[in-house]
Design a protein around this motif. Structure first.
Motif, short mmCIF file in Angstrom:
data_model
loop_
_atom_site.label_atom_id
_atom_site.label_comp_id
_atom_site.label_asym_id
_atom_site.label_seq_id
_atom_site.Cartn_x
_atom_site.Cartn_y
_atom_site.Cartn_z
N ARG A 155 0.77 -1.38 0.09
CA ARG A 155 0.03 0.11 0.01
C ARG A 155 0.87 1.18 0.03
O ARG A 155 2.12 1.26 0.31
N ASN A 156 0.27 2.26 -0.62
CA ASN A 156 0.88 3.59 -0.40
C ASN A 156 -0.07 4.34 1.00
O ASN A 156 -1.15 3.89 1.52
N PHE A 157 0.86 5.22 1.87
CA PHE A 157 0.32 5.74 2.92
C PHE A 157 0.94 7.02 3.34
O PHE A 157 2.03 7.30 2.55
N THR A 158 0.47 7.90 3.92
CA THR A 158 0.78 9.04 4.14
C THR A 158 1.49 9.18 5.82
O THR A 158 0.69 8.86 6.84
N GLY A 159 2.63 9.11 5.97
CA GLY A 159 3.19 9.14 7.34
C GLY A 159 3.19 10.55 7.95
O GLY A 159 3.17 11.79 7.15
N ASP A 160 3.46 10.65 9.31
CA ASP A 160 3.51 11.95 9.98
C ASP A 160 4.98 12.18 9.79
O ASP A 160 5.78 11.64 10.50
N TRP A 161 5.28 13.35 9.04
CA TRP A 161 6.63 13.85 9.09
C TRP A 161 6.83 14.90 9.94
O TRP A 161 6.17 16.05 9.48
N PRO A 162 7.43 15.28 11.06
CA PRO A 162 7.71 16.10 11.87
C PRO A 162 8.25 17.33 10.98
O PRO A 162 7.89 18.55 11.20
N ASP A 163 9.09 16.98 10.02
CA ASP A 163 9.82 17.88 9.20
C ASP A 163 9.73 17.40 7.72
O ASP A 163 10.42 16.46 7.51
N ALA A 164 8.82 18.10 7.09
CA ALA A 164 8.66 17.62 5.56
C ALA A 164 9.99 17.61 4.91
O ALA A 164 10.98 18.69 5.26
N ILE A 165 10.47 16.59 4.31
CA ILE A 165 11.62 16.61 3.37
C ILE A 165 11.18 16.21 1.90
O ILE A 165 10.30 15.93 1.57
N GLU A 166 12.14 16.65 1.01
CA GLU A 166 11.96 16.43 -0.22
C GLU A 166 11.39 15.15 -0.67
O GLU A 166 12.07 14.21 -0.53
N GLY A 167 10.52 15.12 -1.24
CA GLY A 167 9.80 13.73 -1.60
C GLY A 167 8.62 13.27 -0.70
O GLY A 167 7.92 12.63 -1.09
N SER A 168 8.71 13.82 0.50
CA SER A 168 7.58 13.25 1.43
C SER A 168 6.15 13.69 1.10
O SER A 168 5.40 12.76 1.39
N GLU A 169 6.03 14.57 0.22
CA GLU A 169 4.75 14.87 -0.33
C GLU A 169 4.05 13.63 -1.23
O GLU A 169 2.83 13.67 -1.25
N HIS A 170 4.89 12.74 -1.63
CA HIS A 170 4.40 11.81 -2.64
C HIS A 170 4.11 10.46 -1.37
O HIS A 170 3.64 9.53 -1.99
N GLY A 171 4.35 10.62 0.00
CA GLY A 171 4.11 9.67 0.89
C GLY A 171 4.96 8.51 0.98
O GLY A 171 6.08 8.50 0.45
N GLU A 172 4.41 7.43 1.39
CA GLU A 172 5.29 6.23 1.68
C GLU A 172 4.75 5.06 1.09
O GLU A 172 3.57 5.23 0.98
N VAL A 173 5.68 3.98 1.04
CA VAL A 173 5.07 2.84 0.66
C VAL A 173 5.32 1.66 1.70
O VAL A 173 6.34 1.77 2.39
N GLU A 174 4.65 0.76 1.71
CA GLU A 174 4.57 -0.59 2.62
C GLU A 174 4.65 -1.67 1.82
O GLU A 174 3.98 -1.87 0.78
N TYR A 175 5.71 -2.57 2.00
CA TYR A 175 6.05 -3.88 1.44
C TYR A 175 5.70 -5.02 2.27
O TYR A 175 6.10 -4.59 3.57
N ALA A 176 5.46 -6.21 1.85
CA ALA A 176 5.14 -7.21 2.93
C ALA A 176 5.36 -8.57 2.24
O ALA A 176 5.50 -8.73 1.05
N LEU A 177 5.86 -9.53 3.17
CA LEU A 177 6.21 -11.05 2.62
C LEU A 177 5.46 -11.95 3.88
O LEU A 177 5.85 -11.59 5.28
N THR A 178 4.66 -12.70 3.77
CA THR A 178 4.07 -13.58 4.82
C THR A 178 5.04 -15.00 4.60
O THR A 178 5.67 -15.24 3.30
N ARG A 179 5.02 -15.63 5.72
CA ARG A 179 5.80 -16.90 5.89
C ARG A 179 5.11 -17.81 4.64
O ARG A 179 5.87 -18.78 3.78
N ALA A 180 3.81 -17.95 4.31
CA ALA A 180 3.18 -18.84 3.56
C ALA A 180 3.62 -18.34 2.18
O ALA A 180 3.87 -19.40 1.32
N ASP A 181 3.53 -17.27 1.71
CA ASP A 181 4.15 -16.92 0.59
C ASP A 181 5.44 -17.02 0.25
O ASP A 181 6.01 -17.62 -1.00
N TRP A 182 6.35 -17.00 1.45
CA TRP A 182 7.92 -17.18 1.14
C TRP A 182 7.96 -18.66 0.92
O TRP A 182 8.85 -19.18 0.37
N GLU A 183 7.25 -19.78 1.72
CA GLU A 183 7.47 -21.08 1.41
C GLU A 183 6.90 -21.42 0.01
O GLU A 183 7.68 -22.39 -0.48
#
Length: 186
Positions: A155-183
């Motif tokens: 997913r994309n999400f917007t985190g709390d940036w106490p001090d905005a930095i260049e690029g933070s306006e585009h938000g953040e991304v989360e990646y994941a891997l489950t044990r089942a998918d790994w297996e």
């Protein structure tokens, strides 16, 4: 110093107080810190009083630490660090994967190699069921490492940036891997 994990080219070992100079150099490289704090320097006092104690912390559910100094196996050169820590200190089921390597280590596959090794150890030895990783949406290099390590975009999400930095306006991304998918991929 006993290694926590070794790969073909890396040794991941516990941090010690002697790593302060390595951390000062790493966290004062503006390019290394670009997607962390906009490239601002970190004082030696902050590293000694805040950063290092955080890296030295043990997690009860693992019976070990969650941050590892990364050294090149052949030379012993400090390359940076890897994070593989439980999101809940009392449960090893979900962990966060992270890495911060010095510029000399970039583009050589160390981040992918260390990440894959930690993921494998987590799923085989530590009781992990889910690995997650986050970065700024514009951090294409880190996103590529996550993908090469086997994680999938969640997913994309917007985190709390106490001090905005260049690029933070585009938000953040989360990646994941489950044990089942790994297996399934093995």
């Amino acid at each position: 110093m006993d290694a926590f994990l070794e790969t073909e080219r890396l040794v991941l070992r516990p941090f010690t107080d002697a790593d302060v100079d390595h951390l000062v150099a790493l966290d004062n490289d503006p390019d290394v810190m670009r997607f962390i704090n906009g490239g601002r320097p970190t004082s030696r006092d902050t590293i000694q009083e805040r950063t290092l104690p955080h890296l030295l912390r043990d997690y009860p559910c693992f019976g070990t630490r969650g941050y590892w100094a990364a050294e090149e196996k052949a030379t012993g050169t400090f390359l940076g660090w890897f994070e593989f820590r439980p999101l809940d200190e009392h449960s090893p089921e979900a962990v966060e994967l992270g890495y911060r390597l010095n510029q000399a280590a970039w583009g050589k596959g160390y981040a992918t190699e260390g990440s894959r090794a930690l993921i494998d150890k987590g799923f085989t030895d530590l009781g992990v069921k889910r690995v997650t990783a986050n970065t700024m949406a514009v951090n294409s290099r880190s996103r590529r490492v996550m993908e090469k390590a086997g994680l999938s975009f969640l997913r994309n999400f917007t985190g709390d940036w106490p001090d905005a930095i260049e690029g933070s306006e585009h938000g953040e991304v989360e990646y994941a891997l489950t044990r089942a998918d790994w297996e399934q991929r093995r």
